[in-house]
Design a protein around this motif. Structure first.
Motif, short mmCIF file in Angstrom:
data_model
loop_
_atom_site.label_atom_id
_atom_site.label_comp_id
_atom_site.label_asym_id
_atom_site.label_seq_id
_atom_site.Cartn_x
_atom_site.Cartn_y
_atom_site.Cartn_z
N ALA A 139 7.15 -0.05 -10.58
CA ALA A 139 5.98 -0.10 -11.46
C ALA A 139 4.66 -0.04 -10.71
O ALA A 139 3.61 0.12 -11.33
N PHE A 140 4.70 -0.15 -9.35
CA PHE A 140 3.46 -0.31 -8.61
C PHE A 140 3.39 0.61 -7.39
O PHE A 140 4.40 0.85 -6.72
N TYR A 141 2.17 1.07 -7.09
CA TYR A 141 1.89 1.79 -5.85
C TYR A 141 1.34 0.85 -4.78
O TYR A 141 1.26 1.22 -3.61
N THR A 142 0.91 -0.34 -5.18
CA THR A 142 0.32 -1.30 -4.25
C THR A 142 0.98 -2.66 -4.43
O THR A 142 1.72 -2.90 -5.39
N GLY A 143 0.70 -3.58 -3.49
CA GLY A 143 1.25 -4.93 -3.59
C GLY A 143 2.60 -5.06 -2.91
O GLY A 143 3.16 -4.10 -2.38
N SER A 144 3.15 -6.26 -2.94
CA SER A 144 4.40 -6.54 -2.23
C SER A 144 5.61 -5.85 -2.85
O SER A 144 6.62 -5.67 -2.18
N SER A 145 5.53 -5.46 -4.12
CA SER A 145 6.63 -4.76 -4.79
C SER A 145 6.37 -3.27 -4.91
O SER A 145 6.95 -2.59 -5.75
N ARG A 146 5.54 -2.76 -4.04
CA ARG A 146 5.10 -1.36 -4.14
C ARG A 146 6.19 -0.37 -3.74
O ARG A 146 7.10 -0.67 -2.98
N SER A 147 6.04 0.84 -4.26
CA SER A 147 6.72 2.02 -3.73
C SER A 147 5.66 2.80 -2.97
O SER A 147 4.65 3.22 -3.56
N SER A 148 5.85 2.98 -1.67
CA SER A 148 4.80 3.58 -0.85
C SER A 148 5.39 4.17 0.42
O SER A 148 6.52 3.86 0.79
N VAL A 149 4.60 5.03 1.07
CA VAL A 149 4.98 5.59 2.37
C VAL A 149 3.74 5.61 3.26
O VAL A 149 2.67 6.02 2.82
N GLN A 150 3.92 5.15 4.49
CA GLN A 150 2.88 5.26 5.52
C GLN A 150 3.51 5.86 6.77
O GLN A 150 4.69 5.62 7.04
N VAL A 151 2.75 6.67 7.48
CA VAL A 151 3.22 7.18 8.77
C VAL A 151 2.21 6.80 9.84
O VAL A 151 1.03 6.57 9.56
N LEU A 152 2.69 6.75 11.08
CA LEU A 152 1.86 6.30 12.19
C LEU A 152 2.20 7.12 13.43
O LEU A 152 3.37 7.47 13.65
N ALA A 153 1.19 7.43 14.22
CA ALA A 153 1.41 8.18 15.46
C ALA A 153 2.13 7.31 16.48
O ALA A 153 1.86 6.12 16.60
N SER A 154 3.06 7.91 17.20
CA SER A 154 3.68 7.25 18.34
C SER A 154 2.71 7.29 19.51
O SER A 154 1.94 8.26 19.67
N VAL A 155 2.72 6.27 20.33
CA VAL A 155 1.80 6.20 21.46
C VAL A 155 2.02 7.40 22.38
O VAL A 155 3.15 7.68 22.81
N GLY A 156 0.95 8.13 22.67
CA GLY A 156 1.02 9.27 23.57
C GLY A 156 1.65 10.51 22.97
O GLY A 156 1.88 11.49 23.68
N ASP A 157 1.93 10.49 21.67
CA ASP A 157 2.59 11.61 21.00
C ASP A 157 1.63 12.20 19.96
O ASP A 157 0.91 11.47 19.27
N THR A 158 1.63 13.53 19.81
CA THR A 158 0.64 14.19 18.94
C THR A 158 1.24 14.75 17.65
O THR A 158 0.53 15.45 16.90
N LEU A 159 2.51 14.47 17.34
CA LEU A 159 3.12 15.04 16.14
C LEU A 159 2.36 14.64 14.88
O LEU A 159 2.20 15.45 13.96
N TYR A 160 1.90 13.41 14.83
CA TYR A 160 1.13 12.90 13.68
C TYR A 160 -0.06 13.81 13.39
O TYR A 160 -0.30 14.21 12.24
N ASP A 161 -0.81 14.17 14.43
CA ASP A 161 -1.95 15.06 14.28
C ASP A 161 -1.51 16.50 14.03
O ASP A 161 -2.11 17.21 13.21
N ASP A 162 -0.47 16.93 14.73
CA ASP A 162 -0.04 18.32 14.65
C ASP A 162 0.48 18.71 13.27
O ASP A 162 0.48 19.89 12.92
N LEU A 163 0.93 17.71 12.50
CA LEU A 163 1.40 17.98 11.15
C LEU A 163 0.32 17.73 10.10
O LEU A 163 0.54 17.99 8.91
N GLY A 164 -0.84 17.22 10.53
CA GLY A 164 -1.95 17.01 9.60
C GLY A 164 -1.96 15.68 8.90
O GLY A 164 -2.73 15.48 7.95
#
Length: 316
Positions: free
Chosen positions: A162-187
């Motif tokens: 029922a929610f996009y936010t809060g502790s019961s949310r359905s959500s996705v976050q991504v984060l760059a790995s240290v020293g790795d550029t895939l996060y940026d390379d995919l936009g």
């Protein structure tokens, strides 16, 4: 009417058929004050562990919000993955941490890379050495979807709710790995996600007294949370202009004027008394979302079937 669906693990146990039953039914969920609600139900007599005869819990679907993150679409393929750009952190729903996936090196088109990302994300709960926490929802990863459309990668949570936010949310976050550029390379560095967008609150107020272009400050009727550097829209239904707040208090906004700023930020006159309003601007998805990835009955049924399949022990 109930529908029985026969499912198989064709790769590992092609002779062992299992049955999933999907139906529409009414239930009285907690918090509904005794009112019945129509829901989709998914059940099976198969086990998640044939040795211990562990039953699979029935699934009832009443909400369809599925959180997502989407890349900017400003980076075009082919996408070359190598030793310096082959890792990405992924966190789905209210997981305890980011899980880092390793993408197989090679040159990819958008669809093939989306398939590779989906395979690796779905495997997170069972990947050796990834540090999986049993407190996190494995189905949120096993049911996840990665698609590539219009030059954008979208990773969708394997859960619905029922929610996009809060502790019961359905959500996705991504984060760059240290020293790795895939996060940026995919936009993903300039991407958008459902959790952030759902947390944006549109704040607006009426112009308290007539504002004349080329003057400052502007008086408004209520606090819209504007601080120095924020972008604000002003409109009276006929004219609409945009300006940057220089400074001000809760209901008084400083606006650029010719002296001393060399230009007038606002050219027109806007009457007070509820005739004109201002609105604080915030980042949005250019495609006008968030909307749920699973927004049809068909997609909801497919999600329910997948959720059961991903728990079945097909070994016998």
């Amino acid at each position: 009417m109930a529908t029985n669906i026969t499912v198989y693990d064709l790769d590992n146990y092609p002779d062992n058929a299992k049955t999933i039953t999907t139906d529409q039914t009414t239930v009285v969920p907690t918090g509904a004050y005794g009112d019945e609600k129509w829901v989709l139900s998914f059940t099976t007599s198969a086990y998640s562990d044939n040795t211990n005869l562990t039953a699979i819990q029935d699934i009832y679907v009443q909400d369809l919000k599925a959180g997502w993150i989407k890349s900017s679409g400003l980076v075009s393929g082919p996408y070359v993955v190598g030793v310096s750009n082959d890792s990405l952190g992924v966190k789905i729903d209210n997981s305890s941490k980011y899980y880092y996936i390793d993408v197989t090196n090679g040159s990819y088109g958008g669809d093939s890379l989306a398939s590779e990302l989906q395979t690796k994300i779905r495997a997170v709960p069972t990947t050796s050495g990834i540090g999986w926490s049993s407190s996190d929802d494995s189905l949120a990863y096993k049911n996840s979807v990665v698609e590539y459309n219009d030059g954008k990668f979208r990773i969708v949570s394997g859960s619905v709710g029922a929610f996009y936010t809060g502790s019961s949310r359905s959500s996705v976050q991504v984060l760059a790995s240290v020293g790795d550029t895939l996060y940026d390379d995919l936009g993903f560095n300039l991407g958008v996600d459902s959790e952030t967008l759902a947390g944006v609150v549109v704040k607006e107020a009426t112009v308290a007294s007539t504002y004349t272009g080329g003057t400052s400050p502007m008086s408004i009727s209520a606090d819209i949370g504007a601080t120095a550097g924020d972008a604000v829209m002003i409109t009276n239904g006929t004219n609409t202009e945009y300006f940057t707040v220089l400074s001000g208090t809760v209901t008084s906004l400083e606006v650029a004027i010719i002296n001393p700023h060399t230009f007038d930020a606002i050219a027109n006159t806007y009457s007070g008394g509820g005739v004109s309003k201002v609105q604080l601007l915030r980042a949005q998805d250019p495609e006008g979302k968030p909307t749920s990835f699973r927004s049809t009955v068909d997609s909801a049924v497919r999600w329910g079937i997948l959720s059961i399949i991903n728990q079945i022990d097909f070994s016998s």
